[in-house]
Design a protein around this motif. Structure first.
Motif, PDB file in Angstrom:
ATOM      1  N   THR A 225      21.467  -2.561  -0.782  1.00 26.08           N
ATOM      2  CA  THR A 225      22.428  -2.814   0.274  1.00 26.08           C
ATOM      3  C   THR A 225      21.971  -3.033   1.548  1.00 26.08           C
ATOM      4  O   THR A 225      20.705  -2.664   1.856  1.00 26.08           O
ATOM      5  N   ASP A 226      22.789  -3.394   2.456  1.00 22.04           N
ATOM      6  CA  ASP A 226      22.220  -3.207   3.891  1.00 22.04           C
ATOM      7  C   ASP A 226      21.842  -2.064   4.401  1.00 22.04           C
ATOM      8  O   ASP A 226      20.610  -2.127   5.195  1.00 22.04           O
ATOM      9  N   ALA A 227      22.337  -0.879   4.198  1.00 22.32           N
ATOM     10  CA  ALA A 227      22.074   0.222   4.709  1.00 22.32           C
ATOM     11  C   ALA A 227      20.539   0.793   3.810  1.00 22.32           C
ATOM     12  O   ALA A 227      19.657   1.141   4.639  1.00 22.32           O
ATOM     13  N   GLU A 228      20.380   0.325   2.501  1.00 23.27           N
ATOM     14  CA  GLU A 228      19.002   0.637   2.088  1.00 23.27           C
ATOM     15  C   GLU A 228      17.888  -0.177   2.422  1.00 23.27           C
ATOM     16  O   GLU A 228      16.753   0.205   2.715  1.00 23.27           O
ATOM     17  N   ILE A 229      18.458  -1.419   2.749  1.00 20.80           N
ATOM     18  CA  ILE A 229      17.360  -2.457   3.627  1.00 20.80           C
ATOM     19  C   ILE A 229      17.066  -1.791   4.815  1.00 20.80           C
ATOM     20  O   ILE A 229      15.807  -1.865   5.419  1.00 20.80           O
TER      21      ILE A 229
ATOM     22  N   GLU B 133      10.703 -13.837   6.946  1.00 22.24           N
ATOM     23  CA  GLU B 133      11.884 -14.585   7.289  1.00 22.24           C
ATOM     24  C   GLU B 133      13.155 -14.296   6.345  1.00 22.24           C
ATOM     25  O   GLU B 133      14.156 -14.390   6.641  1.00 22.24           O
ATOM     26  N   HIS B 134      12.632 -14.142   4.974  1.00 22.72           N
ATOM     27  CA  HIS B 134      13.800 -14.296   4.070  1.00 22.72           C
ATOM     28  C   HIS B 134      13.706 -12.610   3.338  1.00 22.72           C
ATOM     29  O   HIS B 134      14.529 -12.288   2.140  1.00 22.72           O
ATOM     30  N   THR B 135      13.311 -11.577   3.978  1.00 21.39           N
ATOM     31  CA  THR B 135      13.151 -10.430   3.407  1.00 21.39           C
ATOM     32  C   THR B 135      14.542  -9.843   3.046  1.00 21.39           C
ATOM     33  O   THR B 135      14.636  -9.236   1.923  1.00 21.39           O
ATOM     34  N   ARG B 136      15.388  -9.876   4.136  1.00 21.07           N
ATOM     35  CA  ARG B 136      16.936  -9.679   3.776  1.00 21.07           C
ATOM     36  C   ARG B 136      17.577 -10.065   2.546  1.00 21.07           C
ATOM     37  O   ARG B 136      18.090  -9.473   1.799  1.00 21.07           O
ATOM     38  N   GLN B 137      17.426 -11.588   2.490  1.00 18.62           N
ATOM     39  CA  GLN B 137      17.913 -12.097   1.475  1.00 18.62           C
ATOM     40  C   GLN B 137      17.453 -11.989   0.080  1.00 18.62           C
ATOM     41  O   GLN B 137      18.166 -11.683  -0.864  1.00 18.62           O
TER      42      GLN B 137
ATOM     43  N   ARG C  91       0.756  -1.198  -0.150  1.00 18.62           N
ATOM     44  CA  ARG C  91       0.053  -0.040  -0.045  1.00 18.62           C
ATOM     45  C   ARG C  91       0.807   1.220   0.033  1.00 18.62           C
ATOM     46  O   ARG C  91       0.375   2.347  -0.167  1.00 18.62           O
ATOM     47  N   SER C  92       2.179   0.981   0.089  1.00 12.29           N
ATOM     48  CA  SER C  92       3.002   2.056   0.184  1.00 12.29           C
ATOM     49  C   SER C  92       3.595   2.463  -1.539  1.00 12.29           C
ATOM     50  O   SER C  92       3.745   1.516  -2.270  1.00 12.29           O
ATOM     51  N   GLU C  93       3.926   3.524  -1.784  1.00 17.44           N
ATOM     52  CA  GLU C  93       4.498   3.463  -3.073  1.00 17.44           C
ATOM     53  C   GLU C  93       5.730   3.058  -3.289  1.00 17.44           C
ATOM     54  O   GLU C  93       6.033   2.301  -4.356  1.00 17.44           O
ATOM     55  N   ALA C  94       6.348   3.033  -2.456  1.00 20.12           N
ATOM     56  CA  ALA C  94       7.918   2.547  -2.361  1.00 20.12           C
ATOM     57  C   ALA C  94       7.652   0.973  -2.539  1.00 20.12           C
ATOM     58  O   ALA C  94       8.312   0.174  -3.150  1.00 20.12           O
ATOM     59  N   GLY C  95       6.727   0.653  -1.627  1.00 16.89           N
ATOM     60  CA  GLY C  95       6.398  -0.885  -1.638  1.00 16.89           C
ATOM     61  C   GLY C  95       5.914  -1.554  -3.157  1.00 16.89           C
ATOM     62  O   GLY C  95       6.439  -2.510  -3.722  1.00 16.89           O
ATOM     63  N   ARG C  96       5.124  -0.600  -3.662  1.00 16.30           N
ATOM     64  CA  ARG C  96       4.593  -0.848  -4.903  1.00 16.30           C
ATOM     65  C   ARG C  96       5.654  -0.876  -6.181  1.00 16.30           C
ATOM     66  O   ARG C  96       5.860  -1.984  -6.894  1.00 16.30           O
ATOM     67  N   GLU C  97       6.732  -0.136  -5.918  1.00 13.13           N
ATOM     68  CA  GLU C  97       7.782   0.136  -6.799  1.00 13.13           C
ATOM     69  C   GLU C  97       8.659  -1.084  -6.734  1.00 13.13           C
ATOM     70  O   GLU C  97       9.075  -1.849  -7.718  1.00 13.13           O
ATOM     71  N   LEU C  98       9.045  -1.770  -5.368  1.00 16.20           N
ATOM     72  CA  LEU C  98       9.639  -2.664  -5.307  1.00 16.20           C
ATOM     73  C   LEU C  98       8.992  -4.085  -5.844  1.00 16.20           C
ATOM     74  O   LEU C  98       9.804  -4.872  -6.467  1.00 16.20           O
ATOM     75  N   PHE C  99       7.906  -4.002  -5.697  1.00 15.57           N
ATOM     76  CA  PHE C  99       7.187  -5.249  -6.140  1.00 15.57           C
ATOM     77  C   PHE C  99       7.085  -5.300  -7.625  1.00 15.57           C
ATOM     78  O   PHE C  99       7.308  -6.380  -8.336  1.00 15.57           O
ATOM     79  N   LEU C 100       7.038  -4.092  -8.504  1.00 18.36           N
ATOM     80  CA  LEU C 100       7.140  -3.883  -9.824  1.00 18.36           C
ATOM     81  C   LEU C 100       8.572  -4.457 -10.235  1.00 18.36           C
ATOM     82  O   LEU C 100       8.668  -5.093 -11.251  1.00 18.36           O
ATOM     83  N   ARG C 101       9.415  -4.141  -9.417  1.00 20.25           N
ATOM     84  CA  ARG C 101      10.883  -4.638  -9.947  1.00 20.25           C
ATOM     85  C   ARG C 101      11.149  -5.953  -9.817  1.00 20.25           C
ATOM     86  O   ARG C 101      11.702  -6.588 -10.858  1.00 20.25           O
ATOM     87  N   LEU C 102      10.334  -6.611  -8.826  1.00 17.20           N
ATOM     88  CA  LEU C 102      10.430  -7.891  -8.667  1.00 17.20           C
ATOM     89  C   LEU C 102       9.732  -8.783  -9.851  1.00 17.20           C
ATOM     90  O   LEU C 102      10.127  -9.872 -10.515  1.00 17.20           O
ATOM     91  N   ALA C 103       8.600  -8.109 -10.307  1.00 17.54           N
ATOM     92  CA  ALA C 103       7.681  -8.591 -11.417  1.00 17.54           C
ATOM     93  C   ALA C 103       8.449  -8.608 -12.789  1.00 17.54           C
ATOM     94  O   ALA C 103       7.988  -9.563 -13.479  1.00 17.54           O
TER      95      ALA C 103
ATOM     96  N   LEU D 125      16.543  -7.783  -5.547  1.00 18.03           N
ATOM     97  CA  LEU D 125      16.296  -6.301  -5.790  1.00 18.03           C
ATOM     98  C   LEU D 125      17.807  -5.699  -5.886  1.00 18.03           C
ATOM     99  O   LEU D 125      17.856  -4.283  -6.088  1.00 18.03           O
ATOM    100  N   GLY D 126      18.779  -6.067  -5.467  1.00 21.43           N
ATOM    101  CA  GLY D 126      20.237  -5.594  -5.516  1.00 21.43           C
ATOM    102  C   GLY D 126      20.218  -4.380  -4.415  1.00 21.43           C
ATOM    103  O   GLY D 126      21.035  -3.529  -4.434  1.00 21.43           O
TER     104      GLY D 126
END
Length: 772
Positions: free
Chosen positions: A757-761, A744-748, A458-470, A754-755
């Motif tokens: 970095t740890d700081a971005e995550i 459980e696997h979000t960071r991985q 429901r967040s714009e950033a989450g939607r963009e991440l999903f589209l990158r995965l898709a 998604l490429g």
């Protein structure tokens, strides 16, 4: 169906030697574009004349064979039409067989690229290969019968022919899986498919994922008798019949509370909890009083307005005449004889927004071999024969509860990388447990071999991440209410723009279009609105509804959806394009009642049908020696009747009533297991009623290696899971990676796919866009 629709199995040739209800395997394939050629003995197959018929036309035969071709070949001996059969197989991709006297191993050696599905009641080999079966026998041996009925009463046989109806999509799924593997490696397969196995997998698996109202309690832990589950999906009388409610989440309960006028008796916040509501002795009576003078239609509308899943309990005729089914055009008229027609289901899937339905009448036998066929997807023998069939397939799983879990689990078991996308604010209902633990056995069963990504769509950033995965994903699975994905800005057009090859699956209770498409729906509501609940009750009890504990049709609908995914993957090899799949669970269920619906329509039109209206007596569940022990005995023919009479020492010229009494007395002196063995050895279809807890130790399942014992880091004790979906020469057993905790696997995944970095995550985790 649009003439522009590119059916996914176009160009695939199937030779079909199945008969009876198993012929529906080929019907699914022909609806999805395959050329299905039915091979029958001279004079026609026996199932042309079985069951209820009109003008010599069997309704069961029509329902299972619409759209096929048929030829007659003599395969009964050395002097038969074997050369013609071999010529036919030389241009065939898939062989379905259940009855012909074939040397399948020799056929497979001569045609190594052929996918052969051998269908039998209990498998082609082993100690049970000669056992006799009927639908009630499968109900007894699958554990379904032990869960059907009301405490204190005999177990109740479910209506219809559900074991066969549910085994058929399981067979379609494994057949297309083996065919995709053939395309990947150039090597065919021989699948030994037992109908009992298919029924246990797809009807209501006792060791599979359960519905949210069970709150994580596995079926194996149910009480010994019929469990009293009517409070979970209560059926409430009203002014003009009955309605059914599904009050599962706290939000739904608060809607019910407001709808009732916020009565002080139920104002305690503890009523947000499922177990507190289930234990309340006064809640259902209060709802009953509140509904007493209101009509079904008004209650449905008010329930939807308050966010409380509510539906009328309809009979079959009311279901077919409902606005939703009419608007969906789920049935079409089929001519059966001059001046005689009846409605039949017009397919069970929609591809690319169009219904993949009936492609022709039930076939008349021909003597000419079919000609050439269009080009088919080319084999790619470069695939690793030792790998899993779906290795490398990327799946984003937005599904919830049972259908969502099963669709993705079936893909994950075969090697797909399945990422379950979820969020703690909208937690999957099947994650809830009665004791507050983080993992239930049923969730562990339904979500093995997956990874979990915590993501706020429901967040714009989450939607963009999903589209990158898709953009780098093959399949997106959903079973939200239709329109939900679009409301998130993630509809198919958006996903297709990011990835033209993506396949998007939409599974819903009532279908993606029509006036009821946006209604809240769960399996119990589907059963009620589709006319099945009215049939699943004791005949002497108007309110004796007994379908509360079953999870049907969730598991079978999931298999139809996944089989559709496999079909589109076949098409994508040919065209490079993805596509959409839409499944209505209501239409899946109505499709299982095709013959009954046609019969009711013909009877209402004044036609007289031939054939027995009910099976010969005895046909049912009988008490055996012991505490609440039962044995199913069914008589299909005069031969069965004579065999039964010989076993129990009864005069076979006596009336059926006397036979039932004699059988009842004979069974009372024997355990159900002993009676089953004795009757099966005489060729009589019989089965002891097994409880779910008894399935893993039953010799048949041990011999078939049906179950495995496994565990989970968050579950204290080992538990049983289903093993491979079919006995196969090539398909491996599923992997055993444990079901994930939420995020459980979000960071991985964020780093790997998604490429980031740890700081971005870390930043996204702090903002709540990601969850770990």
């Amino acid at each position: 169906m649009s003439g522009d629709l590119d059916l996914p199995l176009d160009g695939v040739r199937v030779v079909d030697l199945t008969i009876g209800p198993l012929a529906a395997i080929g019907r699914h394939l022909v609806e999805w574009g395959a050329e299905v050629i039915r091979v029958e003995k001279p004079g026609g197959a026996d199932d042309r004349r079985s069951g209820r018929s009109i003008e010599g036309v069997s309704l069961d035969f029509v329902a299972a064979n619409l759209g096929k071709k048929a030829i007659e070949l003599d395969l009964g001996g050395d002097a038969g039409d074997w050369d013609a059969f071999e010529e036919l197989l030389a241009g065939t991709d898939i062989l379905l067989e259940s009855s012909a006297p074939l040397d399948v191993d020799a056929l497979h050696r001569r045609h190594p690229g052929l996918v052969i599905l051998s269908v039998s009641p209990f498998g082609r080999s082993g100690s049970y290969s000669n056992w006799q079966a009927t639908g009630p026998v499968f109900h007894a041996l699958s554990g379904e019968l032990s869960r059907s009925g009301i405490p204190g009463r005999p177990p109740l046989l479910p209506p219809g022919n559900l074991p066969y109806d549910c085994a058929v999509p399981q067979a379609v799924y494994v057949t297309l899986l083996a065919y995709l593997e053939r395309l990947r490696t150039g090597v065919g397969d021989h699948l030994d498919f037992a109908v009992l196995d298919g029924a246990v997998h797809a009807l209501d698996p006792g060791y599979g994922i359960a519905g949210s109202a069970t709150a994580g309690v596995p079926a194996s832990k149910l009480p010994r008798g019929r469990p009293d589950a009517r409070h979970q999906y209560p059926i409430i009388p009203c002014a003009d019949g009955f309605v059914r409610l599904c009050i599962l989440s706290p939000r739904q309960w608060r809607g019910m509370f407001a709808w009732m006028g916020s009565p002080e008796e139920f104002a305690d916040p503890s009523f947000d909890r499922l177990d507190i509501r289930f234990k309340s002795p006064t809640l259902i009576p209060a709802i009953t009083r509140f509904f007493a003078d209101q009509k079904r239609a008004d209650l449905e509308e008010a329930g939807q307005r308050h966010g409380v899943p509510t539906t009328a309990v309809l009979d079959l005729r009311e279901a077919l005449e409902s606005e939703q089914i009419q608007a969906r055009r789920a049935f079409t008229t089929v001519d059966l004889a001059p001046g005689i027609a009846a409605p039949f289901p017009d397919g069970v899937l929609e591809f690319d927004g169009y219904r993949a339905g009936i492609r022709g009448p039930a076939p008349l036998p021909d003597h000419r071999l079919p000609g050439s066929r269009p080009p088919v997807p080319a084999d790619d023998p470069s695939g690793d024969p030792s790998g899993r069939p779906l290795a490398g397939l990327r799946v984003l799983d937005l599904g919830v509860i049972v259908v969502g879990a099963e669709q993705s689990r079936l893909l994950a078991d075969q090697g797909a990388d399945v990422i379950k996308v979820e969020n703690d604010a909208f937690r999957d209902g099947s994650r809830q447990t009665r004791d507050g633990s983080v993992m239930s056995v049923t969730f562990a069963a339904g979500h093995r071999n997956k990874r979990s990504l915590g993501l706020d769509l429901r967040s714009e950033a989450g939607r963009e991440l999903f589209l990158r995965l898709a953009a780098e994903t093959d399949v997106v699975l959903t079973n939200f209410r239709p329109g939900t994905l679009e409301s998130l800005g993630l509809g198919y057009d958006v996903l297709k723009a990011a990835n033209p090859g993506v396949i998007v699956v939409d599974s819903s209770a009532f279908g993606s279009t029509g006036p009821a498409s946006r209604r809240l729906g769960y399996g119990p509501l589907v059963r009620a609105s589709a006319g099945l609940t009215r049939q699943w009750r004791y005949p002497d009890d108007e309110a004796g509804y007994s379908d509360a504990i079953t999870v049907y049709p969730d598991h079978v609908a999931a298999r139809i959806g996944v089989a559709g995914v496999l079909a589109l993957l076949v098409r994508r090899r040919r065209t490079g394009a993805g596509g959409t799949i839409s499944i209505s669970q209501t239409e899946v269920m109505l499709g299982h009642m095709a013959s009954k619906i046609a019969e009711d329509s013909l009877t209402r039109a004044g036609h007289v049908l031939d054939g027995p209206e009910t099976p010969d007596a005895p046909w049912g569940v009988f008490p055996a020696a012991g505490d609440d022990e039962w044995c199913v005995v069914t008589v299909r023919s005069d031969g069965d009747r004579r065999a039964l009479c010989r076993v129990i020492g009864h005069d076979d010229s006596a009336a059926d009533q006397g036979l039932v009494a004699a059988l009842t007395e004979w069974l009372a002196a024997r355990t159900a297991a002993d009676a089953m063995e004795t009757l099966q050895n005489a060729g009589v279809p019989a089965a002891a009623m097994l409880r779910v807890s008894e399935l893993p130790s039953f010799p048949y399942y041990i011999e078939r290696n049906f179950f495995r014992t496994t565990g989970h880091p968050a579950v204290r004790q080992p538990f049983h899971l289903e093993n491979a979906p079919v006995r196969s020469e090539r398909l491996p057993d599923p992997d055993e990676r444990p079901a994930p905790l939420l995020g459980e696997h979000t960071r991985q995944i964020a780093a790997e796919r998604l490429g980031l970095t740890d700081a971005e995550i870390d930043t996204l985790l702090t903002a709540g866009v990601l969850q770990a």
